[in-house]
Design a protein around this motif. Structure first.
Motif, PDB file in Angstrom:
ATOM      1  N   ALA A  80       1.285  11.251   2.461  1.00 50.53           N
ATOM      2  CA  ALA A  80       1.114  11.358   1.005  1.00 50.53           C
ATOM      3  C   ALA A  80      -0.336  11.645   0.635  1.00 50.53           C
ATOM      4  O   ALA A  80      -0.609  12.443  -0.272  1.00 50.53           O
ATOM      5  CB  ALA A  80       1.575  10.060   0.340  1.00 50.53           C
ATOM      6  N   VAL A  81      -1.285  11.015   1.353  1.00 54.60           N
ATOM      7  CA  VAL A  81      -2.712  11.202   1.049  1.00 54.60           C
ATOM      8  C   VAL A  81      -3.135  12.642   1.306  1.00 54.60           C
ATOM      9  O   VAL A  81      -3.848  13.249   0.481  1.00 54.60           O
ATOM     10  CB  VAL A  81      -3.575  10.217   1.880  1.00 54.60           C
TER      11      VAL A  81
ATOM     12  N   CYS B 294      -6.932   1.216   1.492  1.00 51.64           N
ATOM     13  CA  CYS B 294      -6.273   0.726   2.718  1.00 51.64           C
ATOM     14  C   CYS B 294      -7.270   0.236   3.760  1.00 51.64           C
ATOM     15  O   CYS B 294      -6.864  -0.355   4.763  1.00 51.64           O
ATOM     16  CB  CYS B 294      -5.441   1.851   3.347  1.00 51.64           C
TER      17      CYS B 294
ATOM     18  N   TYR C 268       5.088   1.702  -9.227  1.00 48.54           N
ATOM     19  CA  TYR C 268       4.548   0.532  -8.523  1.00 48.54           C
ATOM     20  C   TYR C 268       4.942  -0.785  -9.194  1.00 48.54           C
ATOM     21  O   TYR C 268       5.437  -1.715  -8.556  1.00 48.54           O
ATOM     22  CB  TYR C 268       3.020   0.652  -8.435  1.00 48.54           C
TER      23      TYR C 268
ATOM     24  N   ILE D 185       2.004   6.912   4.312  1.00 48.27           N
ATOM     25  CA  ILE D 185       0.790   6.850   3.473  1.00 48.27           C
ATOM     26  C   ILE D 185      -0.132   8.037   3.777  1.00 48.27           C
ATOM     27  O   ILE D 185      -0.604   8.718   2.866  1.00 48.27           O
ATOM     28  CB  ILE D 185       0.048   5.508   3.683  1.00 48.27           C
TER      29      ILE D 185
ATOM     30  N   SER E 277       4.916   2.784   7.830  1.00 48.59           N
ATOM     31  CA  SER E 277       4.369   2.763   6.462  1.00 48.59           C
ATOM     32  C   SER E 277       3.108   3.605   6.369  1.00 48.59           C
ATOM     33  O   SER E 277       2.938   4.402   5.432  1.00 48.59           O
ATOM     34  CB  SER E 277       4.062   1.325   6.040  1.00 48.59           C
ATOM     35  N   TYR E 278       2.207   3.442   7.359  1.00 48.55           N
ATOM     36  CA  TYR E 278       0.950   4.189   7.326  1.00 48.55           C
ATOM     37  C   TYR E 278       1.143   5.667   7.649  1.00 48.55           C
ATOM     38  O   TYR E 278       0.339   6.507   7.213  1.00 48.55           O
ATOM     39  CB  TYR E 278      -0.087   3.540   8.230  1.00 48.55           C
TER      40      TYR E 278
ATOM     41  N   ILE F  78       0.597   4.011  -3.068  1.00 52.22           N
ATOM     42  CA  ILE F  78       0.097   5.368  -2.823  1.00 52.22           C
ATOM     43  C   ILE F  78       1.213   6.412  -2.907  1.00 52.22           C
ATOM     44  O   ILE F  78       1.007   7.507  -3.441  1.00 52.22           O
ATOM     45  CB  ILE F  78      -0.610   5.422  -1.448  1.00 52.22           C
ATOM     46  N   CYS F  79       2.384   6.087  -2.410  1.00 50.98           N
ATOM     47  CA  CYS F  79       3.478   7.069  -2.398  1.00 50.98           C
ATOM     48  C   CYS F  79       4.269   7.100  -3.704  1.00 50.98           C
ATOM     49  O   CYS F  79       4.828   8.125  -4.071  1.00 50.98           O
ATOM     50  CB  CYS F  79       4.422   6.787  -1.233  1.00 50.98           C
TER      51      CYS F  79
ATOM     52  N   ALA G 100      -7.766   6.904  -2.238  1.00 47.59           N
ATOM     53  CA  ALA G 100      -6.501   6.365  -1.722  1.00 47.59           C
ATOM     54  C   ALA G 100      -6.707   5.691  -0.371  1.00 47.59           C
ATOM     55  O   ALA G 100      -6.181   4.603  -0.120  1.00 47.59           O
ATOM     56  CB  ALA G 100      -5.471   7.484  -1.605  1.00 47.59           C
TER      57      ALA G 100
ATOM     58  N   ARG H 153       0.835  -1.206   0.000  1.00 48.32           N
ATOM     59  CA  ARG H 153       0.000   0.000   0.000  1.00 48.32           C
ATOM     60  C   ARG H 153       0.875   1.264   0.000  1.00 48.32           C
ATOM     61  O   ARG H 153       0.530   2.264  -0.631  1.00 48.32           O
ATOM     62  CB  ARG H 153      -0.935   0.011   1.205  1.00 48.32           C
ATOM     63  N   PHE H 154       2.001   1.212   0.716  1.00 49.25           N
ATOM     64  CA  PHE H 154       2.932   2.350   0.758  1.00 49.25           C
ATOM     65  C   PHE H 154       3.464   2.665  -0.645  1.00 49.25           C
ATOM     66  O   PHE H 154       3.454   3.823  -1.079  1.00 49.25           O
ATOM     67  CB  PHE H 154       4.087   2.017   1.708  1.00 49.25           C
TER      68      PHE H 154
END
Length: 313
Positions: free
Chosen positions: A224-225, A241, A132, A221, A217-218, A126-127, A237, A122-123
């Motif tokens: 970034a969100v 998650c 990816y 995330i 990580s979150y 999204i980042c 986004a 997920r990191f």
């Protein structure tokens, strides 16, 4: 010969839930239902991921590994619990006890590592959305999966040898429904300090390190969100998650509660602790496929399509 039998006991007796023996028949019913839901739900999840090419993405490969581990976790404990409650089959061989203990703890550590891998997925998504597919290549995913299995195997395997070295001369009766490392070690008349330190500290530190990396990580995330200008983009986004966060909470919250209750909850009745420990190994494997089925649109769509096709036939 007596000493030899102490070091190589033929079997142990699993009492079940002490104090609730007369309710074992009824307690077994919800556990049977939960187990059936876990097996059916995870098998459907694995089937959908295997046959649908649109689900051949890193996130779903990790999800299939989580489903496999959940099947292993519930199958290692619940069938023996049901045979104990319904058939009175309380005996388990020493080797069977070691095997059950190994797969129980191995599944727990693997589950924790998979949740960390899914957080990393997920990191990256999204980042670094444009990179990816170049970062999470099939080769990288295979390496991650192999490293998860090897790490978990290396951490838990010493538990088997730490138990095999102990003499069991006092009693062979385990006041539980399944074999777990420290519970079996307490039956020994020898010094079990190494078992306590290794069996408690090493897996716990491994899981805590996983939790820390998931939290980091979150944090990235969320950063970034909230940098996104569009409200819709933020919601999209975060929605990707949602299911992962639900599974993380279902996995770690009861695990840490159970650990703290066993360590500090001396006033909590033992049968309550054992019942909770059994619910912990039975419920998350049943709920995980439901959560992903409800929260993940790709799986939800394929599930509806699969059953609508079957009905039309």
């Amino acid at each position: 010969m007596y000493n030899l039998s102490c070091y190589n006991p033929s079997s142990f007796i699993l009492v079940g839930i002490p104090g609730l023996e007369k309710f074992h028949m009824w307690i077994g019913i919800p556990f049977c239902v939960i187990y059936v839901v876990a097996v059916v739900g995870n098998c459907i999840l694995l089937y959908l991921i295997a046959i649908e090419h649109s689900l051949h993405e890193p996130m779903f490969f990790f999800l299939s590994m989580l489903a496999t581990t959940d099947l292993l976790l519930s199958t290692a404990t619940v069938p023996k619990l049901l045979s104990n409650f319904w058939l009175g089959s309380q005996e388990i061989t020493f080797s069977g006890c070691l095997i059950q203990m190994f797969f129980l703890h191995f599944s727990f550590v693997v589950d924790s590592a998979i949740l960390l891998a899914m957080a990393f997925d997920r990191f990256v998504a999204i980042c670094f959305p444009l990179r990816y597919t170049t970062i999470l290549t099939p080769q990288v995913i295979v390496k991650l999966m192999v490293s998860i299995v090897v790490r978990s195997f290396s951490i838990i395997l010493p538990d088997v040898f730490l138990l095999k070295r102990l003499p069991f001369c006092r009693t062979h009766t385990i006041p539980h429904t399944y074999c777990e490392h420290i519970g079996v070690a307490w039956l020994s008349s020898a010094d079990i300090s190494i078992n306590i330190w290794y069996g408690f500290a090493v897996p716990l530190m491994t899981v805590i390190s996983d939790v820390i990396f998931i939290a980091v990580s979150y944090a990235f995330i969320l950063h970034a969100v909230f940098q996104l200008s569009s409200q819709g983009a933020r919601q999209k986004a975060l929605s990707t998650c949602g299911s992962h966060v639900c599974v993380i909470l279902m996995f770690y919250t009861p695990a840490f509660f159970s650990i703290l209750a066993h360590r500090f909850g001396h006033s909590v009745p033992r049968n309550v602790l054992i019942l909770f420990a059994n619910l912990y190994v039975a419920i998350p494997p049943a709920l995980n496929p439901i959560v992903y089925g409800v929260k993940t649109k790709q799986i939800q769509d394929k599930f509806i399509l699969l059953f609508s096709l079957k009905k039309s036939q």
